[in-house]
Design a protein around this motif. Structure first.
Motif, PDB file in Angstrom:
ATOM      1  N   ASP A  63     132.391  25.655  -5.970  1.00  0.00           N
ATOM      2  CA  ASP A  63     132.095  24.330  -5.414  1.00  0.00           C
ATOM      3  C   ASP A  63     130.769  24.306  -4.667  1.00  0.00           C
ATOM      4  N   VAL A  64     130.420  25.459  -4.058  1.00  0.00           N
ATOM      5  CA  VAL A  64     129.204  25.525  -3.247  1.00  0.00           C
ATOM      6  C   VAL A  64     128.395  26.755  -3.650  1.00  0.00           C
ATOM      7  N   VAL A  65     127.130  26.542  -4.007  1.00  0.00           N
ATOM      8  CA  VAL A  65     126.238  27.654  -4.347  1.00  0.00           C
ATOM      9  C   VAL A  65     125.218  27.786  -3.224  1.00  0.00           C
ATOM     10  N   VAL A  66     125.122  28.992  -2.651  1.00  0.00           N
ATOM     11  CA  VAL A  66     124.258  29.204  -1.490  1.00  0.00           C
ATOM     12  C   VAL A  66     123.087  30.115  -1.849  1.00  0.00           C
ATOM     13  N   THR A  67     121.896  29.697  -1.453  1.00  0.00           N
ATOM     14  CA  THR A  67     120.686  30.498  -1.684  1.00  0.00           C
ATOM     15  C   THR A  67     119.616  30.083  -0.686  1.00  0.00           C
ATOM     16  N   GLU A  68     118.533  30.857  -0.606  1.00  0.00           N
ATOM     17  CA  GLU A  68     117.454  30.427   0.291  1.00  0.00           C
ATOM     18  C   GLU A  68     116.594  29.388  -0.426  1.00  0.00           C
ATOM     19  N   GLY A  69     115.724  28.723   0.351  1.00  0.00           N
ATOM     20  CA  GLY A  69     115.047  27.537  -0.141  1.00  0.00           C
ATOM     21  C   GLY A  69     114.082  27.692  -1.303  1.00  0.00           C
ATOM     22  N   PHE A  70     113.472  28.859  -1.436  1.00  0.00           N
ATOM     23  CA  PHE A  70     112.516  29.012  -2.535  1.00  0.00           C
ATOM     24  C   PHE A  70     113.234  29.027  -3.883  1.00  0.00           C
ATOM     25  N   SER A  71     114.171  29.958  -4.029  1.00  0.00           N
ATOM     26  CA  SER A  71     114.862  30.046  -5.320  1.00  0.00           C
ATOM     27  C   SER A  71     115.734  28.810  -5.559  1.00  0.00           C
ATOM     28  N   GLY A  72     116.258  28.213  -4.488  1.00  0.00           N
ATOM     29  CA  GLY A  72     117.054  26.991  -4.639  1.00  0.00           C
ATOM     30  C   GLY A  72     116.219  25.850  -5.197  1.00  0.00           C
ATOM     31  N   ASN A  73     115.005  25.745  -4.696  1.00  0.00           N
ATOM     32  CA  ASN A  73     114.118  24.690  -5.178  1.00  0.00           C
ATOM     33  C   ASN A  73     113.711  24.946  -6.630  1.00  0.00           C
ATOM     34  N   ILE A  74     113.409  26.214  -6.945  1.00  0.00           N
ATOM     35  CA  ILE A  74     113.057  26.576  -8.325  1.00  0.00           C
ATOM     36  C   ILE A  74     114.238  26.238  -9.266  1.00  0.00           C
ATOM     37  N   ALA A  75     115.455  26.587  -8.838  1.00  0.00           N
ATOM     38  CA  ALA A  75     116.632  26.324  -9.676  1.00  0.00           C
ATOM     39  C   ALA A  75     116.803  24.820  -9.905  1.00  0.00           C
ATOM     40  N   LEU A  76     116.710  24.047  -8.841  1.00  0.00           N
ATOM     41  CA  LEU A  76     116.903  22.594  -8.940  1.00  0.00           C
ATOM     42  C   LEU A  76     115.891  21.962  -9.885  1.00  0.00           C
ATOM     43  N   LYS A  77     114.617  22.291  -9.680  1.00  0.00           N
ATOM     44  CA  LYS A  77     113.559  21.700 -10.502  1.00  0.00           C
ATOM     45  C   LYS A  77     113.659  22.176 -11.951  1.00  0.00           C
ATOM     46  N   THR A  78     114.034  23.442 -12.132  1.00  0.00           N
ATOM     47  CA  THR A  78     114.141  23.969 -13.497  1.00  0.00           C
ATOM     48  C   THR A  78     115.268  23.263 -14.249  1.00  0.00           C
ATOM     49  N   ALA A  79     116.382  23.031 -13.564  1.00  0.00           N
ATOM     50  CA  ALA A  79     117.498  22.329 -14.206  1.00  0.00           C
ATOM     51  C   ALA A  79     117.103  20.900 -14.544  1.00  0.00           C
ATOM     52  N   GLU A  80     116.420  20.224 -13.625  1.00  0.00           N
ATOM     53  CA  GLU A  80     115.947  18.857 -13.897  1.00  0.00           C
ATOM     54  C   GLU A  80     115.059  18.850 -15.124  1.00  0.00           C
ATOM     55  N   GLY A  81     114.142  19.826 -15.165  1.00  0.00           N
ATOM     56  CA  GLY A  81     113.215  19.916 -16.286  1.00  0.00           C
ATOM     57  C   GLY A  81     113.934  20.151 -17.607  1.00  0.00           C
ATOM     58  N   THR A  82     114.931  21.018 -17.581  1.00  0.00           N
ATOM     59  CA  THR A  82     115.661  21.341 -18.809  1.00  0.00           C
ATOM     60  C   THR A  82     116.464  20.135 -19.297  1.00  0.00           C
ATOM     61  N   ALA A  83     117.095  19.426 -18.366  1.00  0.00           N
ATOM     62  CA  ALA A  83     117.871  18.239 -18.750  1.00  0.00           C
ATOM     63  C   ALA A  83     116.952  17.189 -19.366  1.00  0.00           C
ATOM     64  N   ARG A  84     115.804  17.001 -18.742  1.00  0.00           N
ATOM     65  CA  ARG A  84     114.851  16.024 -19.276  1.00  0.00           C
ATOM     66  C   ARG A  84     114.345  16.456 -20.650  1.00  0.00           C
ATOM     67  N   GLN A  85     114.078  17.741 -20.774  1.00  0.00           N
ATOM     68  CA  GLN A  85     113.577  18.294 -22.037  1.00  0.00           C
ATOM     69  C   GLN A  85     114.579  18.046 -23.169  1.00  0.00           C
ATOM     70  N   MET A  86     115.864  18.311 -22.913  1.00  0.00           N
ATOM     71  CA  MET A  86     116.873  18.101 -23.949  1.00  0.00           C
ATOM     72  C   MET A  86     116.997  16.631 -24.293  1.00  0.00           C
ATOM     73  N   ALA A  87     116.953  15.783 -23.276  1.00  0.00           N
ATOM     74  CA  ALA A  87     117.045  14.343 -23.530  1.00  0.00           C
ATOM     75  C   ALA A  87     115.872  13.886 -24.397  1.00  0.00           C
ATOM     76  N   ASP A  88     114.685  14.368 -24.073  1.00  0.00           N
ATOM     77  CA  ASP A  88     113.488  13.994 -24.849  1.00  0.00           C
ATOM     78  C   ASP A  88     113.581  14.497 -26.287  1.00  0.00           C
ATOM     79  N   LEU A  89     114.023  15.743 -26.440  1.00  0.00           N
ATOM     80  CA  LEU A  89     114.150  16.310 -27.784  1.00  0.00           C
ATOM     81  C   LEU A  89     115.159  15.515 -28.609  1.00  0.00           C
ATOM     82  N   LEU A  90     116.275  15.155 -27.973  1.00  0.00           N
ATOM     83  CA  LEU A  90     117.307  14.379 -28.673  1.00  0.00           C
ATOM     84  C   LEU A  90     116.760  13.028 -29.090  1.00  0.00           C
ATOM     85  N   ARG A  91     116.065  12.377 -28.154  1.00  0.00           N
ATOM     86  CA  ARG A  91     115.514  11.067 -28.450  1.00  0.00           C
ATOM     87  C   ARG A  91     114.570  11.155 -29.635  1.00  0.00           C
TER      88      ARG A  91
END
Lengths: 355, 355
Positions: free
Chosen positions: B225-253
């Motif tokens: 339910d809760v994933v804990v990390t420090e701010g650098f890797s947390g920010n990298i993870a968040l942005k990378t996931a956003e990027g991947t979701a957008r990438q798949m949506a664009d590819l599908l479109r």
């Protein structure tokens, strides 16, 4: 002719899958010659079922196979000299092969590669480089997990190595390189990243174009050809992206089977789906490349199927054909000649402690 | 009645979007009362077009609006006391509002929140918590960018705060908590993460269940339910996931408009697509929550539309209704009473230097 040494015992599915993958790669590139290492009783019967592969290969029986769950130190102790993994790496050191591919235990493979091949001149630590599918095509991301933490000089070395790999693999003359950082304004980024950026700006290199900082979402966009970061955040980024891609695929699959309309739609659009799945398929971009050693070793995903292992072999093939190692080592010496003193040597001891 | 203070000047689209979002949230939760801060000449005409919202709100004219590109220190210097952002935060401190929401400059919002609200007792540093869509529903990931680096004690505090938020938001009694780490075997993970794991194992807490280490791909799976990390890797993870979701949506479109078959398929399956898009839509899970301060401040995505801003307001609403702050502060004092001495105080100075 390109000679690839294979550890036939690596991966979750063993020789069956590894050799089927080799057979696929051989169909595509008939100039490959394989040097195969493994347990005779497991490898020989499988090899006999692939006569074309057998004709293009030499098989050497090994005494030991490294288990997927073995600790690196233990694997090195037990498997040095006599395991199929060690012998496949050794073939590169001794000039019997141009490149080594294994789907085995990553930790053991890295430990043995470091021990057997040793670091390249001017490089302090190895990196694992991943080939990442993007909206623009493919990018290289490194380090995705060889070492935790990196000082400025090491980040610069990763940049040079990653750019060399991009030139070998994508056939671009001057790949763009970005340093992975966080964009939130109150967090100004780590000192070593800023310092690495400064070095890359100050020392112009013929083989790469430094593009500044990039954020996590830039990886998938393909903003730069090479994304450089230290191993902890690189591994988090890689695994997070894999997880997100799988999550979207699962959600789509579930949504597509929920209503009759969606099921019909799926039948019509199946070709389009397959195209996207293939683009995002980790099997297709399989292969973490160990950089910074006196020889190229490629780690294929342990869970890869034959097609996945073949993809890793193709990466190996391209690396050798395009003389990756020579390019990287020339770039590194060009760089280190123009900058004889490393900028951040004093930071090393502290970073080593973190491991 | 739940009172939310709003900085109407924040975000890429200004008062127009912010107030439209507030109007949407009010439709859904008629017991919200808004305390709105902004430049009179820009806010008043827009507010007049939303009579229901106007009736449920108090408007206070501010002198200054913080720009999206202003540096945190500069924003604090210029905007302290008189900017809409500061005044919205201050309303929480002074008890005029229960929670504050802004789509403005993240750095400035964090700097002002820290300065105005101060750290909660027993907490050394704030964290930004993101609500992350997963295959199982939603998880909380923190820190996604408030601070670079964290020692073991700080990671434990994040765990307690994240678990409190999961209880408030998802209404689970004992949320599972995992520490984000790398799985590559030769890399044994950072000392502070191992140490935090040890503390969480040793000190049993009523409000959370410690599940051990998780990797990047576990986030999207919803392993914990809760994933804990420090701010650098947390920010990298968040942005990378956003990027991947957008990438798949664009590819599908792109894939869906390539052939006639695919276009027909898309028409049938549109409902299914929309369902997935909605699930992965960052607007729907919009809202980074600042934790660790004496008051809850929620950062909405700067690029969010009215629906996105409404989602951030709904997060704020749930936080207050479920008494997030009280829960977190009770947990933290329970924890610190059972463990009066922090384990890794000596690590602080070094980490502060990295910022």
């Amino acid at each position: 002719m390109i000679r690839i040494s294979i550890d036939a015992m690596g991966g979750d599915f063993g020789p069956e899958t590894v050799l089927a993958g080799a057979a696929i790669a051989l169909e595509r590139h008939p100039d490959i010659r394989f040097v195969i290492y493994g347990l005779a009783e497991q490898v020989e019967p499988v090899l006999a079922r692939h006569p074309k592969l057998q004709a293009a290969s030499t098989f050497h029986a090994s005494e030991i196979a490294i288990r997927m769950d073995e600790k690196p130190s233990q694997a090195l102790r037990n498997g040095r000299g006599k395991s199929s993994m060690w012998q496949a790496i050794e073939a590169v050191r001794d000039g019997a092969a141009d490149v080594c591919v294994s789907a085995g235990n990553t930790g053991a493979l890295m430990a043995m590669s470091k021990f057997c091949l040793r670091m390249m001149a001017n490089v302090e630590r190895p990196a694992i480089a991943a080939i990442w599918p993007t909206l623009r095509g493919e990018s290289i991301v490194l380090d995705v997990g060889a070492t935790i933490g990196a000082n400025a000089q090491q980040l610069v070395d990763y940049s040079v190595m990653g750019a060399g790999m991009a030139r070998a693999l994508f056939e671009i003359k001057r790949p763009t390189v970005g340093l992975l950082n966080v964009g939130v304004e109150e967090v100004k980024g780590l000192d070593e990243i800023r310092e690495a950026g400064q070095i890359l700006r100050d020392v112009p290199l013929a083989g790469l174009e430094y593009s500044g900082f990039v954020e996590g979402n830039d990886i998938g966009k393909g903003t730069v050809d090479v994304v450089v970061t230290e191993g902890f955040s690189g591994n988090i980024a890689l695994k997070t992206a894999e997880g997100t891609a799988r999550q979207m695929a699962d959600l789509l699959r579930a949504a597509m089977s929920r209503t009759l309309m969606a099921k019909i739609g799926y039948l019509f659009a199946k070709g389009a789906f397959d195209r996207v799945r293939e683009k995002m398929d980790p099997r297709k971009v399989n292969g973490g490349v160990f950089l910074g050693l006196n020889g190229v070793v490629i780690k294929s995903h342990g869970g890869a199927d034959a097609e996945g292992f073949a993809a890793a072999l193709e990466v190996a093939y391209d690396m050798v054909r395009n003389e990756l190692l020579k390019k990287i080592s020339a770039d590194l010496s060009q760089f280190h000649e123009s900058r004889p003193l490393a900028a951040t040597v004093e930071g090393d001891a502290e970073i080593e402690d973190q491991q």
